[in-house]
Design a protein around this motif. Structure first.
Motif, PDB file in Angstrom:
ATOM      1  N   MET A   1       5.253   5.508   6.900  1.00  0.00           N
ATOM      2  CA  MET A   1       4.570   4.650   6.123  1.00  0.00           C
ATOM      3  C   MET A   1       5.471   4.583   4.687  1.00  0.00           C
ATOM      4  SD  MET A   1       0.746   4.637   4.776  1.00  0.00           S
ATOM      5  CE  MET A   1       0.413   5.860   6.000  1.00  0.00           C
ATOM      6  N   GLY A   2       5.726   3.648   4.024  1.00  0.00           N
ATOM      7  CA  GLY A   2       6.436   3.515   3.025  1.00  0.00           C
ATOM      8  C   GLY A   2       5.985   3.943   1.738  1.00  0.00           C
ATOM      9  N   GLY A   3       6.558   4.191   0.523  1.00  0.00           N
ATOM     10  CA  GLY A   3       5.897   4.619  -0.586  1.00  0.00           C
ATOM     11  C   GLY A   3       5.400   3.504  -1.385  1.00  0.00           C
ATOM     12  N   GLU A   4       5.508   2.138  -1.191  1.00  0.00           N
ATOM     13  CA  GLU A   4       4.792   1.084  -1.605  1.00  0.00           C
ATOM     14  C   GLU A   4       3.568   0.974  -0.902  1.00  0.00           C
ATOM     15  OE1 GLU A   4       3.450  -1.856  -4.007  1.00  0.00           O
ATOM     16  OE2 GLU A   4       5.384  -0.703  -3.980  1.00  0.00           O
ATOM     17  N   ALA A   5       3.672   1.182   0.421  1.00  0.00           N
ATOM     18  CA  ALA A   5       2.112   1.177   1.346  1.00  0.00           C
ATOM     19  C   ALA A   5       1.284   2.388   0.511  1.00  0.00           C
ATOM     20  CB  ALA A   5       2.340   1.263   2.784  1.00  0.00           C
ATOM     21  N   LEU A   6       1.780   3.327   0.608  1.00  0.00           N
ATOM     22  CA  LEU A   6       0.801   4.554  -0.128  1.00  0.00           C
ATOM     23  C   LEU A   6       0.317   4.371  -1.138  1.00  0.00           C
ATOM     24  CD1 LEU A   6       2.968   7.823   1.253  1.00  0.00           C
ATOM     25  CD2 LEU A   6       0.784   6.781   2.232  1.00  0.00           C
ATOM     26  N   ALA A   7       1.181   3.812  -2.042  1.00  0.00           N
ATOM     27  CA  ALA A   7       0.808   3.580  -3.544  1.00  0.00           C
ATOM     28  C   ALA A   7      -0.407   2.408  -3.287  1.00  0.00           C
ATOM     29  CB  ALA A   7       1.982   2.962  -4.213  1.00  0.00           C
ATOM     30  N   VAL A   8      -0.286   1.289  -2.464  1.00  0.00           N
ATOM     31  CA  VAL A   8      -1.361   0.342  -2.450  1.00  0.00           C
ATOM     32  C   VAL A   8      -2.747   1.072  -1.773  1.00  0.00           C
ATOM     33  CG1 VAL A   8      -1.979  -1.834  -1.251  1.00  0.00           C
ATOM     34  CG2 VAL A   8       0.472  -1.560  -2.244  1.00  0.00           C
ATOM     35  N   GLN A   9      -2.436   1.822  -0.820  1.00  0.00           N
ATOM     36  CA  GLN A   9      -3.537   2.462  -0.257  1.00  0.00           C
ATOM     37  C   GLN A   9      -4.222   3.358  -1.173  1.00  0.00           C
ATOM     38  OE1 GLN A   9      -4.966   1.722   2.557  1.00  0.00           O
ATOM     39  NE2 GLN A   9      -6.722   3.221   2.174  1.00  0.00           N
ATOM     40  N   SER A  10      -3.510   3.996  -2.225  1.00  0.00           N
ATOM     41  CA  SER A  10      -3.944   4.928  -3.035  1.00  0.00           C
ATOM     42  C   SER A  10      -4.803   4.110  -4.248  1.00  0.00           C
ATOM     43  CB  SER A  10      -3.049   5.566  -3.684  1.00  0.00           C
ATOM     44  OG  SER A  10      -3.438   6.523  -4.827  1.00  0.00           O
ATOM     45  N   ARG A  11      -4.375   2.919  -4.307  1.00  0.00           N
ATOM     46  CA  ARG A  11      -5.291   2.063  -5.471  1.00  0.00           C
ATOM     47  C   ARG A  11      -6.358   1.633  -4.885  1.00  0.00           C
ATOM     48  NH1 ARG A  11       0.366   0.800  -6.973  1.00  0.00           N
ATOM     49  NH2 ARG A  11       0.471  -0.967  -5.437  1.00  0.00           N
ATOM     50  N   VAL A  12      -6.450   1.432  -3.523  1.00  0.00           N
ATOM     51  CA  VAL A  12      -7.762   1.146  -2.874  1.00  0.00           C
ATOM     52  C   VAL A  12      -8.883   2.046  -3.252  1.00  0.00           C
ATOM     53  CG1 VAL A  12      -8.935   0.632  -0.680  1.00  0.00           C
ATOM     54  CG2 VAL A  12      -6.818  -0.757  -1.216  1.00  0.00           C
ATOM     55  N   VAL A  13      -8.173   3.602  -2.899  1.00  0.00           N
ATOM     56  CA  VAL A  13      -9.272   4.467  -2.836  1.00  0.00           C
ATOM     57  C   VAL A  13      -9.711   4.860  -3.967  1.00  0.00           C
ATOM     58  CG1 VAL A  13      -9.627   7.039  -2.331  1.00  0.00           C
ATOM     59  CG2 VAL A  13      -8.353   5.604  -0.672  1.00  0.00           C
ATOM     60  N   ASP A  14      -8.995   4.567  -5.130  1.00  0.00           N
ATOM     61  CA  ASP A  14      -9.275   4.710  -6.534  1.00  0.00           C
ATOM     62  C   ASP A  14     -10.000   3.676  -7.175  1.00  0.00           C
ATOM     63  OD1 ASP A  14      -7.227   6.907  -6.873  1.00  0.00           O
ATOM     64  OD2 ASP A  14      -5.890   5.646  -7.905  1.00  0.00           O
ATOM     65  N   CYS A  15     -10.055   2.358  -6.547  1.00  0.00           N
ATOM     66  CA  CYS A  15     -10.964   1.339  -6.964  1.00  0.00           C
ATOM     67  C   CYS A  15     -12.283   1.496  -6.200  1.00  0.00           C
ATOM     68  CB  CYS A  15     -10.326   0.026  -6.389  1.00  0.00           C
ATOM     69  SG  CYS A  15     -11.459  -1.317  -6.561  1.00  0.00           S
ATOM     70  N   GLU A  16     -12.352   2.223  -5.018  1.00  0.00           N
ATOM     71  CA  GLU A  16     -13.874   2.393  -4.293  1.00  0.00           C
ATOM     72  C   GLU A  16     -14.465   3.757  -5.082  1.00  0.00           C
ATOM     73  OE1 GLU A  16     -12.615   0.796   0.120  1.00  0.00           O
ATOM     74  OE2 GLU A  16     -12.539   2.895  -0.233  1.00  0.00           O
ATOM     75  N   TRP A  17     -13.776   4.712  -5.435  1.00  0.00           N
ATOM     76  CA  TRP A  17     -14.324   5.960  -6.237  1.00  0.00           C
ATOM     77  C   TRP A  17     -14.874   5.298  -7.342  1.00  0.00           C
ATOM     78  CZ3 TRP A  17     -15.858  10.580  -5.411  1.00  0.00           C
ATOM     79  CH2 TRP A  17     -15.534  11.181  -4.021  1.00  0.00           C
ATOM     80  N   LYS A  18     -14.021   4.611  -8.224  1.00  0.00           N
ATOM     81  CA  LYS A  18     -14.641   3.956  -9.546  1.00  0.00           C
ATOM     82  C   LYS A  18     -15.841   3.067  -9.308  1.00  0.00           C
ATOM     83  CE  LYS A  18     -10.145   4.267 -11.923  1.00  0.00           C
ATOM     84  NZ  LYS A  18      -8.916   3.623 -12.221  1.00  0.00           N
ATOM     85  N   ALA A  19     -15.688   2.211  -8.318  1.00  0.00           N
ATOM     86  CA  ALA A  19     -16.954   1.240  -8.079  1.00  0.00           C
ATOM     87  C   ALA A  19     -18.301   2.154  -7.492  1.00  0.00           C
ATOM     88  CB  ALA A  19     -16.456   0.402  -6.913  1.00  0.00           C
ATOM     89  N   VAL A  20     -17.949   3.097  -6.924  1.00  0.00           N
ATOM     90  CA  VAL A  20     -19.080   3.933  -6.358  1.00  0.00           C
ATOM     91  C   VAL A  20     -19.881   4.629  -7.573  1.00  0.00           C
ATOM     92  CG1 VAL A  20     -19.728   6.088  -5.125  1.00  0.00           C
ATOM     93  CG2 VAL A  20     -18.440   4.508  -4.138  1.00  0.00           C
ATOM     94  N   ASN A  21     -18.843   5.415  -8.484  1.00  0.00           N
ATOM     95  CA  ASN A  21     -19.339   6.012  -9.591  1.00  0.00           C
ATOM     96  C   ASN A  21     -20.021   4.814 -10.633  1.00  0.00           C
ATOM     97  OD1 ASN A  21     -18.802   8.591  -8.773  1.00  0.00           O
ATOM     98  ND2 ASN A  21     -16.632   8.318  -9.368  1.00  0.00           N
ATOM     99  N   ARG A  22     -19.494   3.747 -10.764  1.00  0.00           N
ATOM    100  CA  ARG A  22     -20.415   2.866 -11.676  1.00  0.00           C
ATOM    101  C   ARG A  22     -21.417   2.181 -11.057  1.00  0.00           C
ATOM    102  NH1 ARG A  22     -17.570  -2.738 -14.002  1.00  0.00           N
ATOM    103  NH2 ARG A  22     -19.159  -3.197 -15.148  1.00  0.00           N
ATOM    104  N   TYR A  23     -21.570   1.751  -9.724  1.00  0.00           N
ATOM    105  CA  TYR A  23     -22.508   1.135  -9.207  1.00  0.00           C
ATOM    106  C   TYR A  23     -23.823   2.033  -8.285  1.00  0.00           C
ATOM    107  CZ  TYR A  23     -19.938  -3.028 -10.466  1.00  0.00           C
ATOM    108  OH  TYR A  23     -19.280  -3.927 -10.946  1.00  0.00           O
ATOM    109  N   ASP A  24     -23.266   3.161  -8.258  1.00  0.00           N
ATOM    110  CA  ASP A  24     -24.264   3.997  -7.498  1.00  0.00           C
ATOM    111  C   ASP A  24     -25.492   4.637  -8.208  1.00  0.00           C
ATOM    112  OD1 ASP A  24     -25.766   5.438  -5.626  1.00  0.00           O
ATOM    113  OD2 ASP A  24     -24.265   6.742  -5.262  1.00  0.00           O
ATOM    114  N   ASP A  25     -26.647   4.003  -8.612  1.00  0.00           N
ATOM    115  CA  ASP A  25     -27.730   4.159  -8.954  1.00  0.00           C
ATOM    116  C   ASP A  25     -28.819   4.718  -8.314  1.00  0.00           C
ATOM    117  OD1 ASP A  25     -28.666   2.012  -7.943  1.00  0.00           O
ATOM    118  OD2 ASP A  25     -28.835   0.655  -9.612  1.00  0.00           O
ATOM    119  N   GLY A  26     -28.567   5.020  -7.152  1.00  0.00           N
ATOM    120  CA  GLY A  26     -29.472   5.398  -6.143  1.00  0.00           C
ATOM    121  C   GLY A  26     -30.573   4.528  -5.340  1.00  0.00           C
TER     122      GLY A  26
END
Length: 84
Positions: A1-26
């Motif tokens: 897997m190339g560095g660009e693909a890993l960077a893109v995947q990392s951005r997905v995970v970062d986005c998902e963590w930020k979204a969970v922390n923003r929208y998870d009100d229980g």
């Protein structure tokens, strides 16, 4: 897997963590919140599919993405419980 693909995947995970922390009100189930964060992070998910040369309309890939998003939601909730 190339560095660009890993960077893109990392951005997905970062986005998902930020979204969970923003929208998870229980008030959402894990599945509901996972679907919501997939919507919030749709651009990053699409870029990841393109980086990995995957079909943008494959239901199996979408199911895999949902499973990963569920994992992010569960991990985020566990980390908050552990922080209390």
């Amino acid at each position: 897997m190339g560095g660009e693909a890993l960077a893109v995947q990392s951005r997905v995970v970062d986005c998902e963590w930020k979204a969970v922390n923003r929208y998870d009100d229980g008030s959402y189930t894990v599945s509901q919140l996972a679907q919501r964060i997939m919507g919030v992070c749709a651009v990053q998910l699409t870029k990841a599919r393109l980086a990995f040369h995957l079909s943008p309309n494959d239901p199996e890939i979408e199911m895999d993405e949902l499973k990963l998003a569920i994992g992010v939601v569960e991990s985020a909730r566990k980390s908050r419980i552990g922080a209390k």
